[in-house]
Design a protein around this motif. Structure first.
Motif, mmCIF file in Angstrom:
data_model
loop_
_atom_site.group_PDB
_atom_site.id
_atom_site.type_symbol
_atom_site.label_atom_id
_atom_site.label_comp_id
_atom_site.label_asym_id
_atom_site.label_seq_id
_atom_site.Cartn_x
_atom_site.Cartn_y
_atom_site.Cartn_z
ATOM 1 N N LYS A 9 0.823 -1.214 0.047
ATOM 2 C CA LYS A 9 -0.042 -0.056 0.099
ATOM 3 C C LYS A 9 0.933 1.208 0.001
ATOM 4 O O LYS A 9 1.733 1.344 0.749
ATOM 5 C CB LYS A 9 -0.846 -0.049 1.330
ATOM 6 C CG LYS A 9 -1.685 1.086 1.513
ATOM 7 C CD LYS A 9 -2.585 1.128 2.792
ATOM 8 C CE LYS A 9 -1.650 1.759 3.914
ATOM 9 N NZ LYS A 9 -1.033 3.214 3.763
ATOM 10 N N GLU A 12 0.948 7.153 1.799
ATOM 11 C CA GLU A 12 -0.174 8.157 1.766
ATOM 12 C C GLU A 12 -1.653 7.845 1.449
ATOM 13 O O GLU A 12 -2.531 8.608 1.514
ATOM 14 C CB GLU A 12 0.125 9.176 0.780
ATOM 15 C CG GLU A 12 0.106 8.937 -0.588
ATOM 16 C CD GLU A 12 1.089 8.271 -1.156
ATOM 17 O OE1 GLU A 12 0.876 7.992 -2.390
ATOM 18 O OE2 GLU A 12 2.267 7.791 -0.682
ATOM 19 N N MET A 13 -1.830 6.718 1.228
ATOM 20 C CA MET A 13 -3.193 6.116 0.771
ATOM 21 C C MET A 13 -3.759 5.241 2.125
ATOM 22 O O MET A 13 -3.005 4.406 2.696
ATOM 23 C CB MET A 13 -3.431 5.497 -0.311
ATOM 24 C CG MET A 13 -4.526 4.928 -0.786
ATOM 25 S SD MET A 13 -4.563 4.153 -2.555
ATOM 26 C CE MET A 13 -4.100 5.408 -3.828
ATOM 27 N N ASP A 14 -5.185 5.480 2.196
ATOM 28 C CA ASP A 14 -5.826 4.889 3.240
ATOM 29 C C ASP A 14 -6.083 3.469 2.635
ATOM 30 O O ASP A 14 -6.402 3.148 1.200
ATOM 31 C CB ASP A 14 -7.264 5.432 3.491
ATOM 32 C CG ASP A 14 -8.127 4.618 4.300
ATOM 33 O OD1 ASP A 14 -7.866 4.262 5.368
ATOM 34 O OD2 ASP A 14 -9.076 4.001 3.732
ATOM 35 N N ILE A 15 -5.791 2.171 3.442
ATOM 36 C CA ILE A 15 -6.052 0.775 2.816
ATOM 37 C C ILE A 15 -7.184 0.593 2.539
ATOM 38 O O ILE A 15 -7.273 -0.193 1.443
ATOM 39 C CB ILE A 15 -5.689 -0.176 4.101
ATOM 40 C CG1 ILE A 15 -5.536 -1.489 3.716
ATOM 41 C CG2 ILE A 15 -6.618 -0.057 5.326
ATOM 42 C CD1 ILE A 15 -4.149 -1.803 2.937
ATOM 43 N N ILE A 16 -8.366 1.055 2.952
ATOM 44 C CA ILE A 16 -9.854 0.793 2.255
ATOM 45 C C ILE A 16 -9.927 1.286 0.845
ATOM 46 O O ILE A 16 -10.188 0.766 -0.075
ATOM 47 C CB ILE A 16 -10.957 1.331 3.160
ATOM 48 C CG1 ILE A 16 -10.683 0.454 4.469
ATOM 49 C CG2 ILE A 16 -12.102 1.206 2.445
ATOM 50 C CD1 ILE A 16 -11.709 1.116 5.505
ATOM 51 N N LYS A 17 -9.314 2.666 0.668
ATOM 52 C CA LYS A 17 -9.424 3.123 -0.756
ATOM 53 C C LYS A 17 -8.340 2.548 -1.747
ATOM 54 O O LYS A 17 -8.680 2.305 -2.908
ATOM 55 C CB LYS A 17 -8.907 4.483 -0.628
ATOM 56 C CG LYS A 17 -9.994 5.572 -0.162
ATOM 57 C CD LYS A 17 -9.637 6.904 -0.075
ATOM 58 C CE LYS A 17 -10.633 7.695 0.672
ATOM 59 N NZ LYS A 17 -10.170 9.310 0.729
#
Length: 64
Positions: A9, A12-17
């Motif tokens: 991942k 800077e990114m949310d895991i869900i997104k």
């Protein structure tokens, strides 16, 4: 069971997104190749057994 990983991942990114977001065109090409490799792995399991399939398809894709 044949598993297809999602890769690391971005920080800077949310895991869900990351998991549920839409694929870019480049990512879609990678996904298509991954599904093709998974299908080949299943056929290898059926024809030659799990050990040969694991040796051929686990880890680095360059092993194929």
């Amino acid at each position: 069971r044949v598993r297809v990983g999602i890769g690391p991942k971005p920080k800077e990114m949310d895991i869900i997104k990351f998991v549920l977001g839409r694929f870019s065109n480049d990512e879609s090409k990678i996904i298509d190749e991954s599904f093709s490799n998974a299908a080949e792995a299943v056929l290898c399991i059926i024809k030659k057994g799990t050990e040969e399939a694991m040796n051929k398809y686990n880890g680095n894709a360059k092993n194929k």
